[in-house]
Design a protein around this motif. Structure first.
Motif, PDB file in Angstrom:
ATOM      1  N   GLN A  15       0.832  -1.214   0.000  1.00 41.90           N
ATOM      2  CA  GLN A  15       0.000   0.000   0.000  1.00 41.90           C
ATOM      3  C   GLN A  15       0.865   1.261   0.000  1.00 41.90           C
ATOM      4  OE1 GLN A  15      -3.010   0.091   3.063  1.00 41.90           O
ATOM      5  NE2 GLN A  15      -3.558   2.215   2.646  1.00 41.90           N
ATOM      6  N   LEU A  16       1.889   1.287   0.876  1.00 39.24           N
ATOM      7  CA  LEU A  16       2.743   2.472   0.946  1.00 39.24           C
ATOM      8  C   LEU A  16       3.535   2.654  -0.351  1.00 39.24           C
ATOM      9  CD1 LEU A  16       3.884   4.862   2.502  1.00 39.24           C
ATOM     10  CD2 LEU A  16       5.615   3.340   3.465  1.00 39.24           C
ATOM     11  N   HIS A  17       4.058   1.557  -0.886  1.00 37.98           N
ATOM     12  CA  HIS A  17       4.814   1.616  -2.142  1.00 37.98           C
ATOM     13  C   HIS A  17       3.955   2.222  -3.260  1.00 37.98           C
ATOM     14  CE1 HIS A  17       7.759   0.540  -5.140  1.00 37.98           C
ATOM     15  NE2 HIS A  17       6.923  -0.268  -5.766  1.00 37.98           N
ATOM     16  N   GLN A  18       2.698   1.788  -3.321  1.00 36.28           N
ATOM     17  CA  GLN A  18       1.755   2.289  -4.331  1.00 36.28           C
ATOM     18  C   GLN A  18       1.440   3.768  -4.099  1.00 36.28           C
ATOM     19  OE1 GLN A  18       0.884   0.831  -6.922  1.00 36.28           O
ATOM     20  NE2 GLN A  18      -1.139   1.465  -7.640  1.00 36.28           N
ATOM     21  N   THR A  19       1.217   4.146  -2.837  1.00 35.23           N
ATOM     22  CA  THR A  19       0.930   5.544  -2.494  1.00 35.23           C
ATOM     23  C   THR A  19       2.085   6.455  -2.905  1.00 35.23           C
ATOM     24  OG1 THR A  19      -0.498   4.947  -0.629  1.00 35.23           O
ATOM     25  CG2 THR A  19       0.468   7.142  -0.570  1.00 35.23           C
ATOM     26  N   LEU A  20       3.308   6.026  -2.613  1.00 40.75           N
ATOM     27  CA  LEU A  20       4.488   6.832  -2.946  1.00 40.75           C
ATOM     28  C   LEU A  20       4.634   6.999  -4.455  1.00 40.75           C
ATOM     29  CD1 LEU A  20       7.104   5.413  -0.390  1.00 40.75           C
ATOM     30  CD2 LEU A  20       5.835   7.554  -0.239  1.00 40.75           C
ATOM     31  N   ARG A  21       4.304   5.960  -5.187  1.00 42.88           N
ATOM     32  CA  ARG A  21       4.392   6.039  -6.654  1.00 42.88           C
ATOM     33  C   ARG A  21       3.317   6.953  -7.219  1.00 42.88           C
ATOM     34  NH1 ARG A  21       4.523   0.109  -9.075  1.00 42.88           N
ATOM     35  NH2 ARG A  21       4.277   1.298 -10.994  1.00 42.88           N
ATOM     36  N   GLN A  22       2.090   6.767  -6.750  1.00 44.03           N
ATOM     37  CA  GLN A  22       0.961   7.537  -7.300  1.00 44.03           C
ATOM     38  C   GLN A  22       1.068   9.023  -6.948  1.00 44.03           C
ATOM     39  OE1 GLN A  22      -2.511   5.527  -5.759  1.00 44.03           O
ATOM     40  NE2 GLN A  22      -2.682   4.196  -7.551  1.00 44.03           N
ATOM     41  N   ARG A  23       1.446   9.301  -5.713  1.00 45.13           N
ATOM     42  CA  ARG A  23       1.442  10.694  -5.240  1.00 45.13           C
ATOM     43  C   ARG A  23       2.799  11.382  -5.408  1.00 45.13           C
ATOM     44  NH1 ARG A  23      -3.135  12.111  -2.768  1.00 45.13           N
ATOM     45  NH2 ARG A  23      -4.567  10.438  -2.201  1.00 45.13           N
ATOM     46  N   LYS A  24       3.808  10.607  -5.813  1.00 45.83           N
ATOM     47  CA  LYS A  24       5.160  11.171  -6.030  1.00 45.83           C
ATOM     48  C   LYS A  24       5.624  11.947  -4.789  1.00 45.83           C
ATOM     49  CE  LYS A  24       4.595  11.520 -11.063  1.00 45.83           C
ATOM     50  NZ  LYS A  24       3.353  10.727 -11.150  1.00 45.83           N
ATOM     51  N   LEU A  25       5.510  11.313  -3.627  1.00 47.20           N
ATOM     52  CA  LEU A  25       5.810  11.986  -2.362  1.00 47.20           C
ATOM     53  C   LEU A  25       7.296  12.007  -2.034  1.00 47.20           C
ATOM     54  CD1 LEU A  25       2.921  10.595  -0.119  1.00 47.20           C
ATOM     55  CD2 LEU A  25       3.097  12.880  -1.086  1.00 47.20           C
ATOM     56  N   LEU A  26       7.964  10.861  -2.250  1.00 48.60           N
ATOM     57  CA  LEU A  26       9.379  10.732  -1.895  1.00 48.60           C
ATOM     58  C   LEU A  26      10.131  10.163  -3.094  1.00 48.60           C
ATOM     59  CD1 LEU A  26       8.919   9.162   1.665  1.00 48.60           C
ATOM     60  CD2 LEU A  26       9.538  11.534   1.161  1.00 48.60           C
ATOM     61  N   PRO A  27      10.666  11.015  -3.963  1.00 50.85           N
ATOM     62  CA  PRO A  27      11.347  10.524  -5.166  1.00 50.85           C
ATOM     63  C   PRO A  27      12.545   9.637  -4.837  1.00 50.85           C
ATOM     64  CG  PRO A  27      10.956  12.893  -5.280  1.00 50.85           C
ATOM     65  CD  PRO A  27      10.635  12.471  -3.883  1.00 50.85           C
ATOM     66  N   GLN A  53      13.604   0.728   1.121  1.00 52.89           N
ATOM     67  CA  GLN A  53      14.802   1.504   0.771  1.00 52.89           C
ATOM     68  C   GLN A  53      15.535   0.950  -0.455  1.00 52.89           C
ATOM     69  OE1 GLN A  53      17.734   1.596   3.903  1.00 52.89           O
ATOM     70  NE2 GLN A  53      18.590   3.535   3.201  1.00 52.89           N
ATOM     71  N   SER A  54      15.633  -0.372  -0.549  1.00 46.38           N
ATOM     72  CA  SER A  54      16.386  -0.962  -1.670  1.00 46.38           C
ATOM     73  C   SER A  54      15.702  -0.701  -3.017  1.00 46.38           C
ATOM     74  CB  SER A  54      16.550  -2.470  -1.454  1.00 46.38           C
ATOM     75  OG  SER A  54      15.281  -3.081  -1.373  1.00 46.38           O
ATOM     76  N   LYS A  55      14.378  -0.527  -2.992  1.00 45.03           N
ATOM     77  CA  LYS A  55      13.648  -0.250  -4.244  1.00 45.03           C
ATOM     78  C   LYS A  55      13.769   1.209  -4.669  1.00 45.03           C
ATOM     79  CE  LYS A  55       9.555  -2.067  -5.044  1.00 45.03           C
ATOM     80  NZ  LYS A  55       9.817  -2.972  -6.155  1.00 45.03           N
ATOM     81  N   TRP A  56      13.947   2.094  -3.675  1.00 43.91           N
ATOM     82  CA  TRP A  56      13.888   3.531  -3.951  1.00 43.91           C
ATOM     83  C   TRP A  56      15.254   4.222  -3.881  1.00 43.91           C
ATOM     84  CZ3 TRP A  56       9.442   6.341  -5.245  1.00 43.91           C
ATOM     85  CH2 TRP A  56       8.247   5.607  -5.221  1.00 43.91           C
ATOM     86  N   GLY A  57      16.237   3.565  -3.286  1.00 40.28           N
ATOM     87  CA  GLY A  57      17.580   4.128  -3.240  1.00 40.28           C
ATOM     88  C   GLY A  57      17.731   5.332  -2.321  1.00 40.28           C
ATOM     89  N   TRP A  58      16.876   5.433  -1.292  1.00 42.61           N
ATOM     90  CA  TRP A  58      16.958   6.571  -0.370  1.00 42.61           C
ATOM     91  C   TRP A  58      18.161   6.456   0.565  1.00 42.61           C
ATOM     92  CZ3 TRP A  58      11.629   4.476   0.983  1.00 42.61           C
ATOM     93  CH2 TRP A  58      10.644   4.987   0.125  1.00 42.61           C
ATOM     94  N   TYR A  59      18.566   7.608   1.127  1.00 43.06           N
ATOM     95  CA  TYR A  59      19.433   7.621   2.301  1.00 43.06           C
ATOM     96  C   TYR A  59      18.535   7.996   3.465  1.00 43.06           C
ATOM     97  CZ  TYR A  59      22.887   8.955   5.765  1.00 43.06           C
ATOM     98  OH  TYR A  59      23.617   9.037   6.925  1.00 43.06           O
ATOM     99  N   PRO A 172       3.454  10.183   4.778  1.00 45.27           N
ATOM    100  CA  PRO A 172       3.118   9.104   3.835  1.00 45.27           C
ATOM    101  C   PRO A 172       2.017   8.135   4.304  1.00 45.27           C
ATOM    102  CG  PRO A 172       5.482   9.158   4.381  1.00 45.27           C
ATOM    103  CD  PRO A 172       4.762   9.971   5.394  1.00 45.27           C
ATOM    104  N   LEU A 173       1.629   8.201   5.594  1.00 48.93           N
ATOM    105  CA  LEU A 173       0.698   7.192   6.129  1.00 48.93           C
ATOM    106  C   LEU A 173      -0.746   7.680   6.245  1.00 48.93           C
ATOM    107  CD1 LEU A 173       2.769   5.591   9.069  1.00 48.93           C
ATOM    108  CD2 LEU A 173       2.758   4.972   6.648  1.00 48.93           C
TER     109      LEU A 173
END
Length: 342
Positions: A15-27, A53-59, A172-173
């Motif tokens: 759900q969170l992964h989908q939300t981040l993709r749809q809403r472009k919250l955390l590139p 993290q591994s999917k998005w490459g964040w620090y 994001p939640l």
């Protein structure tokens, strides 16, 4: 996706992964500071982001603000520091230099502290664990206090913390409830630091959560989500109205003062000149918003509903009508086709 992420993948991750993709919250590949209290919402958020993290490459790094409100606050801070060490992420633990009297003052200090960390250490985003339950609480709290639509749509997905610049505060939640974050922490064996002040019924928000929500759930078991969705709808509508209001404000107040016959006001400094002919053409909702914006700049405190109605009534009032004084002494007078605030 790495192997550990496969093992940890739950419906909440999806759900969170989908939300981040749809809403472009955390590139992707951004530096993100997570505000962690040690409670269930912030622990749930941190675990979800670490697993993604591994999917998005964040620090990722965590920050904890100790308000010194409770006798166990130092132990709480040390617990968050220990969690960060276990998660192998950098932690920033900040302690208030004094005990703030109100929730509002404490919140202001907390956001200032988080912004300072973000600016000094180059984090583009600060994320908090606010949930759909928090959004529903805020809507109810502001509704009871008589807030306008701005208050009802509070807790948006993101907002700038400092003058429209970075860092951005992201939540994001907002589609996940508090019961879901609690269940997730239990499933993931995350030990929650229980905040005793969350049970204190002196705080209005706690009373809404502990006393009002159980009653509302008797009418609708999904009351929290229903209220959170209402806040989401209002958020889009407020954004639209604000854009329209900005455009209208320019038309209403862009007046060449040299071409006006307003000699009768020479002894009084003019604060605002409003073109009421322009306002006559637009719906009441926009009239009120324009007047609220103007009064916000003129009055010493935020205008209330009666102030806004008093000024709005002059749009259709006879020539030479005027209001009684507003707080601070301002008076609005009609000199057709203007409303003059002196």
């Amino acid at each position: 996706m790495n192997q550990s992420c496969h093992q940890n993948w739950t419906p909440l991750h999806a759900q969170l992964h989908q939300t981040l993709r749809q809403r472009k919250l955390l590139p992707k590949n951004q530096r993100i500071l997570i505000a962690v209290s040690g409670g269930q919402d912030s622990l749930c958020l941190t675990k979800l982001l670490l697993d993604l993290q591994s999917k998005w490459g964040w620090y990722l790094a965590v920050a904890h603000c100790d308000h010194k409100w409770r006798s166990d606050s130092e132990a709480n801070a040390n617990y968050v520091k220990k969690l960060a060490t276990n998660w192998q992420v950098l932690s920033y633990i900040k302690t208030a230099d004094k005990v703030y009297k109100s929730e509002a003052e404490a919140r202001k200090w907390r956001y200032q502290t988080l912004s300072k960390i973000a600016l000094e250490s180059n984090f583009q985003y600060i994320v908090t664990g606010h949930t759909a339950s928090d959004r529903a609480e805020t809507l109810l709290y502001n509704l009871i206090r008589g807030s306008g639509t701005e208050g009802l749509q509070a807790l948006t997905w993101q907002r700038p913390l400092i003058d429209n610049l970075w860092p951005l505060l992201v939540r994001p939640l907002l589609e996940i409830t508090r019961s879901q974050t609690g269940d997730f922490c239990q499933e993931q064996n995350l030990k929650i630091w229980e905040d005793s002040t969350n049970q204190d019924l002196h705080y209005a928000r706690n009373r809404i959560r502990l006393e009002l929500f159980p009653i509302l759930s008797q009418f609708n078991p999904q009351a929290e989500l229903a209220l959170a969705k209402t806040a989401e709808i209002l958020s889009a509508e407020v954004e639209y109205f604000e854009n329209e209001t900005e455009k209208l404000l320019e038309r209403v107040t862009k007046i060449d003062i040299n071409n006006l016959n307003i000699s009768q006001f020479e002894s009084q400094p003019i604060r605002y000149i409003i073109n009421r002919l322009v306002l006559l053409e637009v719906p009441l909702a926009l009239q009120r918003r324009v007047m609220r914006h103007i009064l916000h700049k003129v009055l010493p405190a935020n205008p209330n509903f009666s102030h806004i109605e008093k000024l709005t009534a002059l749009i259709n009032a006879p020539n030479r009508s005027q209001t009684d004084p507003f707080p601070g002494g301002a008076i609005a007078k009609v000199q057709h086709p203007w409303i003059i605030l002196v």
